[in-house]
Design an enzyme around this catalytic site. Structure first.
Site, mmCIF file in Angstrom:
data_model
loop_
_atom_site.group_PDB
_atom_site.id
_atom_site.type_symbol
_atom_site.label_atom_id
_atom_site.label_comp_id
_atom_site.label_asym_id
_atom_site.label_seq_id
_atom_site.Cartn_x
_atom_site.Cartn_y
_atom_site.Cartn_z
ATOM 1 N N THR B 32 41.910 45.177 50.362
ATOM 2 C CA THR B 32 40.724 44.336 50.513
ATOM 3 C C THR B 32 40.887 43.582 51.670
ATOM 4 O O THR B 32 42.100 43.043 51.981
ATOM 5 C CB THR B 32 41.184 43.644 48.846
ATOM 6 O OG1 THR B 32 40.986 44.363 48.032
ATOM 7 C CG2 THR B 32 39.982 42.572 49.187
ATOM 8 N N GLY B 71 48.968 42.632 46.490
ATOM 9 C CA GLY B 71 50.194 42.309 45.766
ATOM 10 C C GLY B 71 51.401 42.592 46.595
ATOM 11 O O GLY B 71 51.602 43.478 47.256
ATOM 12 N N GLU B 315 39.651 46.223 40.225
ATOM 13 C CA GLU B 315 39.206 47.245 39.923
ATOM 14 C C GLU B 315 37.550 47.596 39.870
ATOM 15 O O GLU B 315 37.126 48.392 39.183
ATOM 16 C CB GLU B 315 39.752 47.902 38.654
ATOM 17 C CG GLU B 315 41.489 47.892 38.969
ATOM 18 C CD GLU B 315 41.913 48.756 40.023
ATOM 19 O OE1 GLU B 315 41.086 49.692 40.616
ATOM 20 O OE2 GLU B 315 43.074 48.395 40.411
#
Lengths: 554, 554
Positions: B32, B71, B315
């Protein structure tokens, strides 16, 4: 103590009160108990009058009786207005308020017999020390009972004076203020942030080969945000209407005329419930519509939601409030049917209900009289149906409370339909009044139509149920609704700019006036303590040994 | 690097990877970008192949191109799999993954050309250091491109091999796992807490003079919680069905048969969207149904919500996913109408639609074949109606993409109706299979009916629209639905006990097995740092001077 009384019952919040030249106290309004919130009559804290000492003795006889939630109680307040069941000579006189000193003015330690502390972390409002309070034989002088309406004389005689009804009016004022000052502005802020972001954010191609499109140009994004914008405006105009109604009620009450209280109470209860429900859901819709970035606290959106979420519970739990509205409506419906006069907000129940919507073209659904009438029809039908079920159950032998219980889901529905009708109606009337300003009127009329049609679109069953509108008409209405999305889209940015929030007030990297979303997100993130604190302690303490020894040596 | 590839594409999460005997690295999956989430083709990060050095040169040419959200990127990861547009000799070959070292293995400082940090606070998951990443001329060797499906040869030739379709299957696996492991269990936990609390909490009198009633005995409380319980069970059984479907698909794919991929992709996308939407809303319904105490973090409920809320976005954003499902459905409807074979989950589109529900008594609505057929009818009608609008727009001259755009609100509706039908159907089939255990079957059948009728009750318009059911039948259905609330109420506690969560897992003062709500709330609150830290710094620093000098001297 008169001043404390005034402050407490008008505001229900803690207050700084100058006590003498060199001292002041901080008071907390201690009503809710661990085991009792909505049902005040169920409170378990007791205040027993002792004639020989001229004191009240306060006790929380069990854990569930302890005060729980009052603001500023946890670490700050020196005094509390404690609500307790009054006992005189073994007889209970119901709940009354007592001023109790709970902490020392010298070292802030708990007063004798007092156990006090903070109730711990919450979804928001962690800057407020909501607290708990246990009382064991805490004695206060007779004068500490707030006595505007009831007094205990020295010989233990209980004297009632004036009207307790005024307490209802205080609740009403608090609700009306809360809707104007907190609830609706929060939805307005969320709309501002999400709509501004949605004209900066681009995602996918609407037309193959084109630049990526602004997400507000997608019908699905419009369908999420623009009805929420319309809702914010609808509630804004309804607030104006309510404020007028309450000003009128206030003037009457000052002349000791309490006739309008039941209507004002029912109306404000219902509106509080639907406002907080719609605004809370609306804020979350706005947050989700900003995708991943709406999940970042830098967007300003999560805290708008987690704050507002509390409003569905405080100042009256919504379902309980809606049932109070419903009780008033059922009573008024009965009065209307037997030809008795009814208050203005339910006068529509006296007229015969319309049978069928006569619309033949999608554009007809843009006419206020068409949709206002549709909402009126549904409000009457749903209430009549719930009342009929109630009556049938009673006639077939059920006790009144049992019959009521079996109808509550439908009664809540009826209360909502009543409120929804009034919001649509007041919005349409507000549009009428804008006649002097044609440009603004046109824009606001579109919003009004969008609000009304979104409500129909989202609850078509209510309108289809008895054939008031047909499936074909639903299709026309849907076509008009989708047209309106594209129309309101064009004015969406000026319509949120009109709320006139400063960047500081919004406190959002996504929603600033200049649209510099990405630059601001990056700037704000860089200032995060996890970036500015050096060295990186998590690395030094935990990661470094792992990296440099390899997992095999763990 | 093969092992990293396998881990990354299967799990899409950071992983500890032992690198050599004395070192290991921590990888982050950097996909992303600040300005691009769902639309991967829009990524702006570039990887340009330099033949002379045999290296890829990675750049984030503008702020919106920086990686944002991955993350473990913020403070921990040493390496990242960076997704970038591959350029060879000026030609763009689309997005590919590259392994990039971003921090030193010796002192954890950013690698040359790398700017990396934490994106700041979020609604939850603050224990995870989601990060940002800027790359300025960062060079990696040719071997660092993950090359299972595509490779860049030394001379710059781009070679494609195998099938990229397998990537879809990875997404499907992640979604199916996430629903089973995270989303549905979260709703189960919230139901457990709220239902246990609702048989401890008492509020008001149901019958005048009686003890205060357990709040779960109120119809309005049942109406909030029991459909959520039924939803948790419905999704549980649907998960079993899905897992079987995917196991079958997996076996085929291992034999290089990709035929089932489009169906699996469409199905898992739609289910992910409706599961996360319903479960998120359901958890919040449970939280609100616990009143004020549901707002305390000690209830365990707020964090269930704020965690799960993210699942509507990650997701695959739900609206985007539903439109992918809808695209598949429209295609299959066309195939079905022209007599071509269609995949099993859409085979129902080939049959003619039923015209009218023939129910004459409220009890008939408890029959699975009645409600399953009603959902089937609506799924076909809503899809057919959206497809007809699409076709009409194209026939009247609109371009395909424009026509699609104008139908998206209705297409989303169609995708939801399709999924809802399947959940009801799989639940009814699961009930059938319980035939060996009559007691359990009876209980679960009530839940199944409650789930199905709650869906009709909440969306009556869908069923009334074309007269499939009448207003009178809606009244019968409503009566059956309300009856079921009272029936399921009796089994509510064992039905949540059956989820078998330990007190430690629930971590809720409201939801423990022993029902000691008030005692536990008080115990946990006492342990709050604001109660245990002495002295009270807020008092010492701020309140004491005010109390002792009086406000007048401020």
């Amino acid at each position: 103590m008169e001043s404390i009384l005034a402050l407490s019952t008008d505001e229900q919040t803690a207050k700084w009160i100058p006590l003498a030249e060199n001292y002041c106290i901080l008071g907390s309004y201690a009503q809710t108990e661990l085991g009792h919130g909505t049902y005040i009559r169920g409170f378990e804290t007791t205040a027993t009058f002792n004639i020989s000492t001229q004191e009240f003795v306060l006790n929380t006889p069990k854990i569930s009786a302890m005060k729980w939630w009052p603001g500023e109680l946890g670490r700050s307040a020196t005094h509390a207005v404690v609500f307790a069941q009054l006992y005189i000579k073994g007889k209970c006189y119901g709940v009354h308020p007592f001023i109790v000193q709970i902490r020392s003015l010298h070292d802030h330690s708990p007063a004798p017999g007092v156990t006090v502390g903070d109730i711990g972390p919450k979804m928001e409002f962690n800057h407020i020390d909501n607290g708990y309070l246990l009382l064991r034989d805490v004695r206060v002088p007779r004068e500490n009972m707030l006595s505007r309406f009831c007094e205990v004389l020295a010989d233990g005689t209980y004297v009632k004076r004036g009207s307790e009804k005024i307490n209802y009016f205080n609740m009403i004022i608090i609700r009306v203020k809360m809707l104007s000052n907190e609830v609706v502005p929060t939805l307005m802020k969320a709309c501002t942030i999400a709509i501004r972001y949605s004209v900066v954010r681009r995602q996918c191609e609407l037309k193959p080969g084109d630049q990526e499109a602004k997400i507000l140009d997608y019908q699905t994004q419009q369908q999420k945000l623009l009805p929420m914008l319309a809702t914010a405006y609808a509630f804004h105009f309804m607030n104006q209407y309510m404020n007028e109604l309450f000003s009128k009620g206030y003037r009457e009450i000052k002349q000791r005329n309490f006739d309008s209280l039941p209507e004002l109470h029912a109306f404000s209860s219902g509106l509080k419930a639907i406002y907080t429900e719609h605004c809370t859901a609306g804020v979350e819709t706005c947050r989700k519509a900003c995708g991943g970035h709406g999940y970042s606290l830098l967007s300003g959106l999560p805290s708008l939601y987690t704050r507002l979420a509390a409003s569905c519970t405080y100042e009256g739990e919504n379902t309980v409030l809606l049932l109070q509205t419903a009780r008033f409506l059922v009573k008024c419906l009965g009065a209307a049917h037997s030809g008795q006069p009814v208050p203005p907000s339910v006068a529509y129940l006296s007229a015969a209900n319309s049978e069928r919507c006569l619309v033949r073209d999608k554009r007809d659904f843009l006419q206020p009289d068409v949709y206002v009438e549709a909402y009126r029809h549904v409000a009457i039908r749903v209430l009549s149906s719930a009342a009929a079920k109630l009556q049938a159950l009673v006639q077939s032998g059920a006790e009144q409370h049992e019959a009521w219980h079996q109808c509550t889901v439908q009664l809540v529905h009826a209360a909502k339909a009543h409120c929804h009708y009034h919001v649509v109606k007041s919005f349409a009337e507000a549009v009428e009044k804008l006649g002097q300003e044609a440009g603004i009127q046109r824009m606001i009329k579109h919003l009004c139509g969008l609000f009304a049609l979104h409500g129909i679109f989202s609850n078509t069953g209510d309108f289809l149920h008895d054939g008031y509108i047909s499936g074909d008409q639903v299709d026309m209405m849907t076509a008009s609704y989708l047209d309106l999305l594209a129309i309101v889209r064009k004015d969406a940015v000026p319509l949120v700019d009109a709320f006139d929030f400063t960047d500081e007030t919004l406190n959002s990297a996504l929603g600033s006036y200049d649209g510099q979303v990405y630059r601001r997100l990056y700037q704000w993130a860089q200032r995060s303590p996890s970036n500015t604190k050096q060295p990186n302690q998590a690395y030094e303490n935990y990661l470094k040994p792992l990296f440099q020894n390899g997992l095999s040596k763990l």
